[in-house]
Design a protein around this motif. Sequence first.
Motif, PDB file in Angstrom:
ATOM      1  N   ARG A  29       2.567 -35.090 -10.044  1.00 37.07           N
ATOM      2  CA  ARG A  29       1.218 -35.534  -9.708  1.00 37.07           C
ATOM      3  C   ARG A  29       1.188 -37.068  -9.792  1.00 37.07           C
ATOM      4  O   ARG A  29       1.673 -37.651 -10.760  1.00 37.07           O
ATOM      5  N   GLU A  45      -0.147 -40.469 -10.621  1.00 34.96           N
ATOM      6  CA  GLU A  45      -1.145 -40.938 -11.596  1.00 34.96           C
ATOM      7  C   GLU A  45      -1.596 -42.355 -11.312  1.00 34.96           C
ATOM      8  O   GLU A  45      -2.724 -42.728 -11.598  1.00 34.96           O
ATOM      9  N   THR A  66       4.217 -41.189 -11.704  1.00 38.79           N
ATOM     10  CA  THR A  66       3.874 -39.778 -11.534  1.00 38.79           C
ATOM     11  C   THR A  66       4.134 -39.025 -12.825  1.00 38.79           C
ATOM     12  O   THR A  66       4.903 -39.475 -13.667  1.00 38.79           O
ATOM     13  N   SER A  73       7.013 -38.824 -17.501  1.00 39.68           N
ATOM     14  CA  SER A  73       6.527 -39.506 -16.309  1.00 39.68           C
ATOM     15  C   SER A  73       7.687 -40.216 -15.627  1.00 39.68           C
ATOM     16  O   SER A  73       8.650 -40.633 -16.265  1.00 39.68           O
ATOM     17  N   GLU A  81      -3.496 -41.574  -5.335  1.00 36.39           N
ATOM     18  CA  GLU A  81      -3.592 -41.202  -6.751  1.00 36.39           C
ATOM     19  C   GLU A  81      -4.228 -39.820  -6.856  1.00 36.39           C
ATOM     20  O   GLU A  81      -5.192 -39.533  -6.154  1.00 36.39           O
ATOM     21  N   GLY A  82      -3.701 -38.956  -7.726  1.00 37.28           N
ATOM     22  CA  GLY A  82      -4.232 -37.611  -7.900  1.00 37.28           C
ATOM     23  C   GLY A  82      -3.537 -36.585  -7.023  1.00 37.28           C
ATOM     24  O   GLY A  82      -3.589 -35.380  -7.297  1.00 37.28           O
ATOM     25  N   GLU A  83      -2.866 -37.036  -5.994  1.00 34.30           N
ATOM     26  CA  GLU A  83      -2.175 -36.149  -5.059  1.00 34.30           C
ATOM     27  C   GLU A  83      -0.933 -35.539  -5.738  1.00 34.30           C
ATOM     28  O   GLU A  83      -0.349 -36.149  -6.624  1.00 34.30           O
ATOM     29  N   THR A  84      -0.535 -34.333  -5.296  1.00 38.69           N
ATOM     30  CA  THR A  84       0.715 -33.750  -5.787  1.00 38.69           C
ATOM     31  C   THR A  84       1.794 -33.963  -4.728  1.00 38.69           C
ATOM     32  O   THR A  84       1.557 -33.708  -3.547  1.00 38.69           O
TER      33      THR A  84
END
Lengths: 279, 372
Positions: free
Chosen positions: B294, B296, B309, B316, B329-332
């Motif tokens: 993900r 961040e 990520t 991370s 940001e927030g996307e997988t």
Amino acid sequence: MTKTRAAASHTVLLFVTFVTLLPVLWVFKMALTAEQGFNMSLNPFPDHPSLDNFRVFVSHTDSTGHWIFGRQLANSLIVSITATLGGLFLAATAAYAFSRFRFPGRRAGLTAFLLTQMFPGTMMMIPLYLLLHALHLLDNLLGLVLVYTTTSLPFCVWMLKGYFDTLPRELEEAARIDGASPARIFWSIVLPLSRPALAVTALFSFMTAWNEFIIAAKFMDREEHYTLPVVLASYVGSKDVQWGYFAAGSLLVSFPVVALFFALQKHLVSGLTAGGVKG
Amino acid sequence: MARVRLQQLEKRYGDVLAVRGVDLEVADGEFVVLVGPSGCGKSTTLRMVAGLEEITSGTLTIGDRVVNTVAPKDRDIAMVFQSYALYPHMSVRENMAFGLRMRGTPPDEIAARVAETSRILELDAYLDRKPKALSGGQRQRVAMGRAIVRRPAVFLFDEPLSNLDAKLRVQMRAEIARLHRRLSATILYVTHDQVEAMTLASRIVVMKDGEVQQIGAPLEVYERPANRFVAGFIGSPSMNFVPAQADAGRLLVGDLAFALPAPFAHARGAVTLGIRPEDVRTRANAGGMRIPARVELVEPLGAEAFVTTAIPGGASLVARVPSRELPREGETVQLSLDVERLHLFELGDNGRSLALVEQSAPKPAKNRCVND
């Protein structure tokens, strides 16, 4: 509002200045007044100004009628200058060692210097008298030089050590790599950068020696060995005081100290090491 | 010019061993950079070479001479200090001439050498100024001029650029590199800045806690770090580290299993996986080890961006990606790790590289790993 305030504060300041300066003005007035009495009047200006007191003071003679003031002035100058230069040399070298080298007895030495400062000077009269007696230096200017140099040394060492501690060590390391000997580093790098501290120390040593009275009065017997503070005191008799001569003499005697202060003042600047090291 | 050899050099302050058994050979004309975090003993090592610190044990040779007890002035070295250490009461000319005067160089030769050096460093116009009246960069150049004018066998630099602002630092860095080429001087240079080390050095010496961690050419140290510390210290942003399990040619990261490349086939048990940000891709179609993550944080720098990520298991990973393929940001995303450029380390902050454990026999001299 602000104007009233300014006026009020100026009034206060003027009054304080007047109170501070009045005694000094009195000395000037007495010095310039031919009579030898003590005048308590508030008027700081002499009625009939005259330089007679100064003339009498500088043409002071001994019991046989020979002029002796010049000799006594020379005594004061010789003793004070020798004590200052000798003291400065000893203090600077000792302080540098205390500041830069780590050796057995370093802490003890510094503490001992500090301890000697805690006793009043008069307490050392008798030991000093006995020491000088053993050295056959009583009634001898060299004796005074020794006493003045050694008594001002502790203060001077501490003062200079404090300053040397603030000098960046990298400068000395750079000079070492550049090929300078320790003595050369001391003379060419450390001392030139320590001018402010050296000036203050010199002034202190000179003033201490120049103004000292008790030891000079006790240890010097012959009039031709007197220093000026002793001469000055001779105008204060047990029954009467010749205020005019005394005041004129005081002004003359303080003149060299004032002159020295102004001469050294230009060295009393901070920031000599600016630009040498960063941060 | 001369070579410098440090053999088992040690420095002890009371109970503290500040420098432990440093072995290093600097060839004639070589530019060697000692790099490491503050307190790693790099400056102390340099000061021992300079003669400003006593050597507790070991041997220091400059040229053909053992100089352990030789005074700094007789070691034929010059040093540039972090604080410049210019003599504040002397003009630029006097600063540069001081070392020559102390050595009894004839005045006309001093004048000629100062003139030549100030021309190289473009200081001609400032010769009569005091250091106070110079800018930081000019002071730094005077400090270098004072060293160059003496024509020493070895130049020592102690973090010479640390006090300059970023722009000036880049400029002076290039100037030092040019000077090195021009004078073909032997240089020992200390810095905590790994970029300085990478750009200037012929060889880098990475130090930590008074010990040499690795000695090698800049790219060699970057590509084949001897241990986890070196891997993390060299490179910016720093290498990613992820806890993993190795077992029979397989690597387990959390629940995910991957085939290990041949050099690591022998690895067993808990290890640390290391991968540089530029070897992590966020493009789903790239090959290699695939890990879902993900996004961040995205830090765009212009041409590229750093993408932080979070991967399963809580670790991370930072990826260095071109700006045109930025995730949100927030996307997988599917991260792909370049298996060829993978590093495996033993556990711990100083864990040895498992690639080197396997290969340590053929090249022990260059990639020596002192720490166990």
